[in-house]
Design an enzyme around this catalytic site. Sequence first.
Site, short mmCIF file in Angstrom:
data_model
loop_
_atom_site.label_atom_id
_atom_site.label_comp_id
_atom_site.label_asym_id
_atom_site.label_seq_id
_atom_site.Cartn_x
_atom_site.Cartn_y
_atom_site.Cartn_z
N ASP A 81 0.84 -1.20 0.00
CA ASP A 81 0.00 0.00 0.00
C ASP A 81 0.87 1.25 0.00
OD1 ASP A 81 -2.25 1.58 0.02
OD2 ASP A 81 -3.00 0.89 1.96
N GLY A 82 0.27 2.35 -0.38
CA GLY A 82 0.96 3.64 -0.36
C GLY A 82 0.75 4.33 0.97
N ALA A 83 1.14 5.59 1.03
CA ALA A 83 0.95 6.39 2.25
C ALA A 83 0.90 7.85 1.84
CB ALA A 83 2.09 6.16 3.23
N GLY A 96 -5.83 9.46 2.78
CA GLY A 96 -6.15 10.57 1.88
C GLY A 96 -7.20 10.18 0.85
N GLU A 103 -8.05 -0.51 4.79
CA GLU A 103 -6.59 -0.65 4.70
C GLU A 103 -6.02 -1.15 6.02
OE1 GLU A 103 -5.84 2.93 1.40
OE2 GLU A 103 -5.30 3.28 3.48
N LYS A 121 6.89 11.64 0.07
CA LYS A 121 6.07 11.19 1.20
C LYS A 121 6.87 11.01 2.49
CE LYS A 121 2.42 10.61 -1.53
NZ LYS A 121 1.72 9.36 -1.77
C1 ABF Z 1 -3.62 4.97 0.10
O1 ABF Z 1 -3.38 5.80 -0.96
C2 ABF Z 1 -3.90 5.84 1.20
O2 ABF Z 1 -3.90 5.41 2.46
C3 ABF Z 1 -3.18 7.06 0.92
O3 ABF Z 1 -4.10 8.00 1.30
C4 ABF Z 1 -3.00 7.06 -0.52
C5 ABF Z 1 -1.65 7.35 -1.06
O4 ABF Z 1 -1.88 8.09 -2.18
P1 ABF Z 1 -1.26 7.94 -3.60
O5 ABF Z 1 -0.68 6.59 -3.77
O6 ABF Z 1 -2.41 8.21 -4.51
O7 ABF Z 1 -0.24 9.04 -3.63
O8 ABF Z 1 -2.62 4.10 0.30
#
Ligand code: ABF
Length: 218
Positions: A81-83, A96, A103, A121
């Site tokens: 996953d992203g953040a 976001g 998640e 980030k």
């Molecule tokens: C999800 O994607 C979220 O928890 C976080 O808000 C968002 C990250 O954004 P991106 O990958 O679009 O920059 O993991």
Amino acid sequence: MTQDELKKAAALAALDYIEDGSIVGVGTGSTVNHFIDGLASVRARIRGAVSSSEASSKRLAALGIPVFDLNDIDRIPVYVDGADEIDGSFAMIKGGGGALTREKIVAAVSERFICICDASKRVPTLGHFPLPVEVIPMARSHVTRELARLGGEPRLRAGFVTDNGNLILDVHGLTISDPVDTETRINQIVGVVTNGLFARRGADLLLLAGKAGVERIP
Ligand code: ABF
């Protein structure tokens, strides 16, 4: 490289960590969308995915990747996953995109959390990005007052309803010097479903894409 190209580089690096024959935990967001596209190219190697949002489920299904109900799965070796922000101890602000609750649930079940990010980030202290808090609608005013007592400035995310039918309050102005403590305190407010601090269970590995390539930390 553009920010989107950096996101893609981090996302594709995560494919190196997928176990053959496994169920992959899949997050949400624009970085994860690149990961899902990459996962399609190795879909014969995996059983399928557990997803953290309707949006990711749709994208996975469209690419022919089976999406399982978390309740039918007992092992997820890797969650990707992203953040929105990540600090030096791998605590994160997430949500976001509004998918924080699912998640956090999928992350809780997963053995390893791999965070994929572009270098923007990475921050020394969490809190510049407003902290998302998912709230049961009838508790909105109560939770708003309680979050203000913690020193933040909560703002209702206008016109947004989560996949779980709830609201999001984005909390501005917090300097989060002790993310575990802040996560715990916000969890105690009645009416809060989840907050976007992922500190009690942070990331295990960070794939951080910058000009020099993808750093794998630690
Ligand atoms: C999800 O994607 C979220 O928890 C976080 O808000 C968002 C990250 O954004 P991106 O990958 O679009 O920059 O993991």
